[in-house]
Design a protein around this motif. Structure first.
Motif, PDB file in Angstrom:
ATOM      1  N   ARG A 130       0.758  -1.277   0.104  1.00 24.19           N
ATOM      2  CA  ARG A 130       0.082  -0.110   0.060  1.00 24.19           C
ATOM      3  C   ARG A 130       0.836   1.222  -0.107  1.00 24.19           C
ATOM      4  O   ARG A 130       0.561   2.393  -0.752  1.00 24.19           O
ATOM      5  CB  ARG A 130      -0.924  -0.077   1.207  1.00 24.19           C
ATOM      6  CG  ARG A 130      -1.672   1.167   1.197  1.00 24.19           C
ATOM      7  CD  ARG A 130      -2.782   1.363   0.110  1.00 24.19           C
ATOM      8  NE  ARG A 130      -3.417   2.476   0.122  1.00 24.19           N
ATOM      9  CZ  ARG A 130      -4.424   2.812  -0.888  1.00 24.19           C
ATOM     10  NH1 ARG A 130      -4.362   1.964  -2.062  1.00 24.19           N
ATOM     11  NH2 ARG A 130      -4.951   3.814  -0.713  1.00 24.19           N
ATOM     12  N   LEU A 131       2.008   1.275   0.612  1.00 18.34           N
ATOM     13  CA  LEU A 131       2.769   2.404   0.929  1.00 18.34           C
ATOM     14  C   LEU A 131       3.474   2.747  -0.333  1.00 18.34           C
ATOM     15  O   LEU A 131       3.747   3.674  -0.927  1.00 18.34           O
ATOM     16  CB  LEU A 131       3.892   2.256   2.094  1.00 18.34           C
ATOM     17  CG  LEU A 131       3.139   2.375   3.375  1.00 18.34           C
ATOM     18  CD1 LEU A 131       3.925   2.040   4.313  1.00 18.34           C
ATOM     19  CD2 LEU A 131       2.514   3.693   3.739  1.00 18.34           C
ATOM     20  N   ARG A 132       3.986   1.519  -1.129  1.00 20.15           N
ATOM     21  CA  ARG A 132       4.645   1.687  -2.270  1.00 20.15           C
ATOM     22  C   ARG A 132       3.825   2.061  -3.594  1.00 20.15           C
ATOM     23  O   ARG A 132       4.056   3.072  -4.388  1.00 20.15           O
ATOM     24  CB  ARG A 132       5.253   0.406  -2.900  1.00 20.15           C
ATOM     25  CG  ARG A 132       6.218   0.000  -1.841  1.00 20.15           C
ATOM     26  CD  ARG A 132       7.188  -1.349  -2.540  1.00 20.15           C
ATOM     27  NE  ARG A 132       8.216  -1.645  -1.801  1.00 20.15           N
ATOM     28  CZ  ARG A 132       8.161  -2.552  -0.798  1.00 20.15           C
ATOM     29  NH1 ARG A 132       7.429  -3.597  -0.726  1.00 20.15           N
ATOM     30  NH2 ARG A 132       9.550  -2.826  -0.222  1.00 20.15           N
ATOM     31  N   TRP A 133       2.388   1.610  -3.231  1.00 21.71           N
ATOM     32  CA  TRP A 133       1.326   2.210  -4.342  1.00 21.71           C
ATOM     33  C   TRP A 133       0.957   3.729  -4.308  1.00 21.71           C
ATOM     34  O   TRP A 133       1.143   4.366  -5.420  1.00 21.71           O
ATOM     35  CB  TRP A 133       0.056   1.334  -4.152  1.00 21.71           C
ATOM     36  CG  TRP A 133      -0.968   1.754  -5.163  1.00 21.71           C
ATOM     37  CD1 TRP A 133      -1.260   1.141  -6.303  1.00 21.71           C
ATOM     38  CD2 TRP A 133      -1.933   2.767  -4.835  1.00 21.71           C
ATOM     39  NE1 TRP A 133      -2.219   1.812  -6.784  1.00 21.71           N
ATOM     40  CE2 TRP A 133      -2.683   2.713  -5.932  1.00 21.71           C
ATOM     41  CE3 TRP A 133      -2.407   3.717  -3.806  1.00 21.71           C
ATOM     42  CZ2 TRP A 133      -3.886   3.648  -6.270  1.00 21.71           C
ATOM     43  CZ3 TRP A 133      -3.205   4.282  -4.053  1.00 21.71           C
ATOM     44  CH2 TRP A 133      -4.108   4.473  -5.329  1.00 21.71           C
ATOM     45  N   LEU A 134       1.358   4.201  -2.816  1.00 21.25           N
ATOM     46  CA  LEU A 134       1.092   5.523  -2.689  1.00 21.25           C
ATOM     47  C   LEU A 134       2.415   6.408  -3.258  1.00 21.25           C
ATOM     48  O   LEU A 134       2.346   7.671  -3.102  1.00 21.25           O
ATOM     49  CB  LEU A 134       0.718   5.842  -1.067  1.00 21.25           C
ATOM     50  CG  LEU A 134      -0.334   5.352  -0.592  1.00 21.25           C
ATOM     51  CD1 LEU A 134      -0.586   5.546   0.803  1.00 21.25           C
ATOM     52  CD2 LEU A 134      -1.626   6.196  -1.286  1.00 21.25           C
ATOM     53  N   GLY A 135       3.503   5.565  -3.480  1.00 17.06           N
ATOM     54  CA  GLY A 135       4.784   6.322  -4.175  1.00 17.06           C
ATOM     55  C   GLY A 135       5.943   6.423  -3.183  1.00 17.06           C
ATOM     56  O   GLY A 135       6.585   7.037  -3.467  1.00 17.06           O
ATOM     57  N   HIS A 136       5.719   5.774  -2.109  1.00 17.90           N
ATOM     58  CA  HIS A 136       6.776   5.834  -1.118  1.00 17.90           C
ATOM     59  C   HIS A 136       7.634   4.712  -1.229  1.00 17.90           C
ATOM     60  O   HIS A 136       7.536   3.463  -1.764  1.00 17.90           O
ATOM     61  CB  HIS A 136       6.292   5.719   0.393  1.00 17.90           C
ATOM     62  CG  HIS A 136       5.445   6.915   0.410  1.00 17.90           C
ATOM     63  ND1 HIS A 136       5.590   8.242   0.175  1.00 17.90           N
ATOM     64  CD2 HIS A 136       3.960   7.032   0.458  1.00 17.90           C
ATOM     65  CE1 HIS A 136       4.499   9.096   0.408  1.00 17.90           C
ATOM     66  NE2 HIS A 136       3.502   8.154   0.765  1.00 17.90           N
ATOM     67  N   GLU A 137       8.911   4.890  -0.736  1.00 20.69           N
ATOM     68  CA  GLU A 137      10.037   3.813  -0.431  1.00 20.69           C
ATOM     69  C   GLU A 137       9.854   3.003   0.558  1.00 20.69           C
ATOM     70  O   GLU A 137       9.761   3.756   1.944  1.00 20.69           O
ATOM     71  CB  GLU A 137      11.260   4.488  -0.622  1.00 20.69           C
ATOM     72  CG  GLU A 137      12.502   3.214  -0.708  1.00 20.69           C
ATOM     73  CD  GLU A 137      13.929   3.992  -0.688  1.00 20.69           C
ATOM     74  OE1 GLU A 137      15.087   3.456  -0.401  1.00 20.69           O
ATOM     75  OE2 GLU A 137      13.921   5.131  -1.282  1.00 20.69           O
ATOM     76  N   VAL A 138       9.917   1.660   0.862  1.00 27.92           N
ATOM     77  CA  VAL A 138       9.582   0.969   1.896  1.00 27.92           C
ATOM     78  C   VAL A 138      10.949   0.186   2.355  1.00 27.92           C
ATOM     79  O   VAL A 138      11.395  -0.506   1.493  1.00 27.92           O
ATOM     80  CB  VAL A 138       8.237   0.172   1.942  1.00 27.92           C
ATOM     81  CG1 VAL A 138       7.945  -0.482   3.095  1.00 27.92           C
ATOM     82  CG2 VAL A 138       7.304   1.187   1.369  1.00 27.92           C
ATOM     83  N   VAL A 139      11.252   0.047   3.673  1.00 28.35           N
ATOM     84  CA  VAL A 139      12.083  -0.850   4.257  1.00 28.35           C
ATOM     85  C   VAL A 139      11.272  -1.699   5.041  1.00 28.35           C
ATOM     86  O   VAL A 139      10.589  -0.893   5.792  1.00 28.35           O
ATOM     87  CB  VAL A 139      13.313  -0.040   5.080  1.00 28.35           C
ATOM     88  CG1 VAL A 139      14.275  -0.878   5.657  1.00 28.35           C
ATOM     89  CG2 VAL A 139      13.937   0.748   3.990  1.00 28.35           C
ATOM     90  N   THR A 140      11.580  -3.017   5.275  1.00 23.02           N
ATOM     91  CA  THR A 140      10.777  -3.800   6.072  1.00 23.02           C
ATOM     92  C   THR A 140      11.711  -4.393   7.128  1.00 23.02           C
ATOM     93  O   THR A 140      12.890  -4.656   6.803  1.00 23.02           O
ATOM     94  CB  THR A 140      10.070  -4.715   5.152  1.00 23.02           C
ATOM     95  OG1 THR A 140      10.946  -5.693   4.647  1.00 23.02           O
ATOM     96  CG2 THR A 140       8.986  -4.395   4.375  1.00 23.02           C
ATOM     97  N   ALA A 141      11.098  -4.738   8.201  1.00 19.44           N
ATOM     98  CA  ALA A 141      11.998  -5.696   9.259  1.00 19.44           C
ATOM     99  C   ALA A 141      10.937  -6.709   9.946  1.00 19.44           C
ATOM    100  O   ALA A 141       9.646  -6.189   9.978  1.00 19.44           O
ATOM    101  CB  ALA A 141      12.528  -4.550  10.547  1.00 19.44           C
TER     102      ALA A 141
END
Length: 168
Positions: free
Chosen positions: A21-32
């Motif tokens: 969802r965050l990527r779809w909004l155009g943001h870069e995502v880091v996961t843990a």
């Protein structure tokens, strides 16, 4: 405005759906997948926002939040949990969380949370710019006073030795 966001959650489905969802909004995502990995991600990446699940292995979200506040006090953290209680929400906010949301997420809740944060970021930039302008203007207003005081002190130093000696 695209920002870099940490999603820390031990549930792979939640992590994946939130990240997508965050990527779809155009943001870069880091996961843990746990609290320790979240701290490592904060250390390794210049993040703008973090979502921390409360119930994670190795280090829970509240403990991770406390450590983040100590080392990165300006990183906004949103606490996420499936077991939301008023006590837990109050604790998270006392520890410095900017928001507290419960799973499952309501429609539009993530979008609104990120949008609100981006608006606040913009306001912070505006305030910083305004403070810089005010500081500049105040310095410009004070400069003649400082210069005049320096000139007056020099004149007093020149005139003082020529004054007649005074009796006690």
């Amino acid at each position: 405005m695209a920002i870099r966001i940490l999603v820390a959650d031990d549930d792979p489905d939640i992590s994946m759906s939130l990240s997508e969802r965050l990527r779809w909004l155009g943001h870069e995502v880091v996961t843990a997948a746990d609290g320790q990995a979240a701290l490592a991600a904060v250390e390794a990446h210049a993040l703008d926002l973090a979502f921390l699940d409360v119930s994670m292995p190795r280090l829970n979200g509240i403990e991770a939040l406390k450590l983040i506040r100590k080392r990165w006090p300006n990183l906004p953290v949103v606490v996420v949990t499936a077991y939301g209680t008023i006590r837990l929400a109050v604790e998270a906010m006392k520890e410095g969380a900017v928001d507290f949301i419960t799973k499952p997420f309501e429609q539009g809740q993530i979008d609104q949370t990120v949008s609100t944060f981006i608006d606040r970021m913009g306001q912070r930039v505006e305030i910083t710019k305004l403070m810089g302008e005010i500081t500049h203007d105040v310095k410009n207003l004070l400069m003649p006073l400082v210069t005049g005081t320096d000139l007056l002190a020099d004149e007093i130093d020149d005139v003082f030795p020529h004054l007649p000696a005074m009796e006690r």
